[in-house]
Design a protein around this motif. Structure first.
Motif, mmCIF file in Angstrom:
data_model
loop_
_atom_site.group_PDB
_atom_site.id
_atom_site.type_symbol
_atom_site.label_atom_id
_atom_site.label_comp_id
_atom_site.label_asym_id
_atom_site.label_seq_id
_atom_site.Cartn_x
_atom_site.Cartn_y
_atom_site.Cartn_z
ATOM 1 N N GLN A 119 0.882 -1.160 0.092
ATOM 2 C CA GLN A 119 -0.076 0.069 0.051
ATOM 3 C C GLN A 119 0.904 1.248 0.004
ATOM 4 O OE1 GLN A 119 -2.561 -1.029 3.427
ATOM 5 N NE2 GLN A 119 -3.887 -1.740 2.215
ATOM 6 N N MET A 120 1.903 1.231 0.789
ATOM 7 C CA MET A 120 2.793 2.327 0.965
ATOM 8 C C MET A 120 3.634 2.464 -0.490
ATOM 9 S SD MET A 120 2.108 3.544 3.699
ATOM 10 C CE MET A 120 3.427 5.028 3.489
ATOM 11 N N ALA A 121 3.967 1.468 -0.886
ATOM 12 C CA ALA A 121 4.773 1.621 -2.433
ATOM 13 C C ALA A 121 3.643 2.159 -3.486
ATOM 14 C CB ALA A 121 5.017 0.264 -2.895
ATOM 15 N N VAL A 122 2.517 1.950 -3.433
ATOM 16 C CA VAL A 122 1.428 2.318 -4.593
ATOM 17 C C VAL A 122 1.353 3.845 -4.226
ATOM 18 C CG1 VAL A 122 -1.073 2.686 -4.730
ATOM 19 C CG2 VAL A 122 -0.135 0.418 -4.766
ATOM 20 N N LEU A 123 1.453 4.511 -2.839
ATOM 21 C CA LEU A 123 1.337 5.808 -2.526
ATOM 22 C C LEU A 123 2.426 6.488 -3.001
ATOM 23 C CD1 LEU A 123 -0.050 5.967 1.030
ATOM 24 C CD2 LEU A 123 -1.329 6.442 -1.066
ATOM 25 N N HIS A 124 3.840 5.845 -3.252
ATOM 26 C CA HIS A 124 5.048 6.379 -3.952
ATOM 27 C C HIS A 124 5.125 6.450 -5.448
ATOM 28 C CE1 HIS A 124 6.258 6.113 0.522
ATOM 29 N NE2 HIS A 124 6.920 7.290 0.015
ATOM 30 N N GLY A 125 3.901 5.594 -6.001
ATOM 31 C CA GLY A 125 4.002 5.664 -7.526
ATOM 32 C C GLY A 125 4.618 4.333 -8.101
ATOM 33 N N VAL A 126 4.666 3.335 -7.107
ATOM 34 C CA VAL A 126 5.353 1.880 -7.749
ATOM 35 C C VAL A 126 4.212 1.169 -8.393
ATOM 36 C CG1 VAL A 126 6.560 -0.013 -6.939
ATOM 37 C CG2 VAL A 126 7.003 2.167 -5.886
ATOM 38 N N ILE A 127 4.367 0.588 -9.471
ATOM 39 C CA ILE A 127 3.239 -0.299 -9.862
ATOM 40 C C ILE A 127 3.434 -1.787 -8.848
ATOM 41 C CG2 ILE A 127 2.777 -1.810 -11.670
ATOM 42 C CD1 ILE A 127 4.045 -0.133 -13.770
ATOM 43 N N VAL A 128 2.272 -1.896 -8.287
ATOM 44 C CA VAL A 128 2.236 -3.237 -7.210
ATOM 45 C C VAL A 128 1.370 -4.358 -7.866
ATOM 46 C CG1 VAL A 128 1.513 -4.242 -5.052
ATOM 47 C CG2 VAL A 128 2.611 -1.602 -5.405
ATOM 48 N N LEU A 129 1.930 -5.296 -8.230
ATOM 49 C CA LEU A 129 1.209 -6.517 -8.564
ATOM 50 C C LEU A 129 0.864 -7.483 -7.583
ATOM 51 C CD1 LEU A 129 3.820 -7.954 -11.701
ATOM 52 C CD2 LEU A 129 1.660 -6.155 -11.564
ATOM 53 N N SER A 130 -0.536 -7.968 -7.593
ATOM 54 C CA SER A 130 -1.043 -8.492 -6.591
ATOM 55 C C SER A 130 -1.554 -7.344 -5.519
ATOM 56 C CB SER A 130 -0.498 -9.642 -5.509
ATOM 57 O OG SER A 130 -0.163 -10.789 -6.354
ATOM 58 N N HIS A 131 -2.248 -6.474 -6.187
ATOM 59 C CA HIS A 131 -2.548 -4.973 -5.686
ATOM 60 C C HIS A 131 -3.278 -5.243 -4.035
ATOM 61 C CE1 HIS A 131 -4.015 -1.173 -5.183
ATOM 62 N NE2 HIS A 131 -3.482 -0.796 -6.455
ATOM 63 N N PRO A 132 -2.268 -4.584 -3.160
ATOM 64 C CA PRO A 132 -2.513 -4.638 -1.787
ATOM 65 C C PRO A 132 -3.888 -4.422 -1.366
ATOM 66 C CG PRO A 132 -1.025 -2.628 -2.126
ATOM 67 C CD PRO A 132 -1.479 -3.430 -3.589
ATOM 68 N N TYR A 133 -4.709 -3.377 -2.141
ATOM 69 C CA TYR A 133 -6.072 -3.014 -1.584
ATOM 70 C C TYR A 133 -7.063 -4.024 -2.180
ATOM 71 C CZ TYR A 133 -4.056 1.442 -0.669
ATOM 72 O OH TYR A 133 -3.349 2.528 -0.019
ATOM 73 N N THR A 134 -6.595 -4.889 -2.717
ATOM 74 C CA THR A 134 -7.653 -6.064 -3.272
ATOM 75 C C THR A 134 -7.123 -7.416 -2.801
ATOM 76 O OG1 THR A 134 -6.555 -6.323 -5.433
ATOM 77 C CG2 THR A 134 -8.430 -4.959 -5.479
ATOM 78 N N LEU A 135 -5.759 -7.592 -2.457
ATOM 79 C CA LEU A 135 -5.101 -8.768 -1.925
ATOM 80 C C LEU A 135 -5.593 -9.067 -0.771
ATOM 81 C CD1 LEU A 135 -3.102 -10.750 -2.575
ATOM 82 C CD2 LEU A 135 -1.466 -9.672 -1.223
#
Length: 170
Positions: A119-135
């Motif tokens: 979630q923090m990585a998303v806030l820093h603009g990183v593409i996150v696979l297995s998105h933490p908000y839906t994981l």
């Protein structure tokens, strides 16, 4: 024109317990062989700093992916292998491949650590696979039962051997 190379962080339960045939190992090695910079990160090596920075201690995979899955892991596993501190902003992609349900009972804080780090990585603009908000919604097999019957197979979720056997026989 050469493709852009990515810096990829892959979060697993524990780098030292990864095994050669595991999908995560195959994915990590394939990315390294494609020329991407790959860091394997144990969920216990994530750090949130008081100034809002998020970092991790990662193990850089061999650039060529090594000669085999076994050699790939040998290059990054063990207490003597080099470690690199990475900040989320240093990554292009973060892949959450850890299983929160496999965390040791004496470290309950690790259950959500990877998701929060994601979630923090998303806030820093990183593409996150297995998105933490839906994981967090798909944390167990019951998640699939929320889909319409027309798109999911008939299934059973139980720990009972007798129930599984009865389901199989039907």
């Amino acid at each position: 024109m050469p493709r852009d190379r990515l810096k990829i962080g892959i979060v697993v339960n524990d780098v030292d317990t990864e095994v050669p045939p595991a999908a995560t190992t195959v994915i990590a090695r394939a990315a390294a062989r494609a020329g991407h910079t790959v860091y394997m990160i144990s969920v216990g090596e994530l750090t949130y700093h008081s100034d809002g920075r998020v970092s991790a201690v990662g193990r850089k995979a061999p650039r060529d992916g090594a000669d085999s899955q076994e050699a790939f892991l040998q290059a990054i596993q063990g207490p003597d292998r080099p470690r690199t501190t990475i900040e989320t902003g240093d990554l292009d992609v973060l892949y959450l491949r850890y299983n929160p349900l496999e965390q040791p009972i004496d470290r309950p804080w690790e259950v959500d650590a990877g998701i929060v780090f994601g979630q923090m990585a998303v806030l820093h603009g990183v593409i996150v696979l297995s998105h933490p908000y839906t994981l967090s919604y798909a944390i167990n097999k019951m998640y699939l039962e929320q889909f319409p019957e027309s798109v999911r197979p008939r299934s059973i979720i139980t720990r009972s051997y007798d129930e599984v056997k009865r389901f199989y026989e039907e």
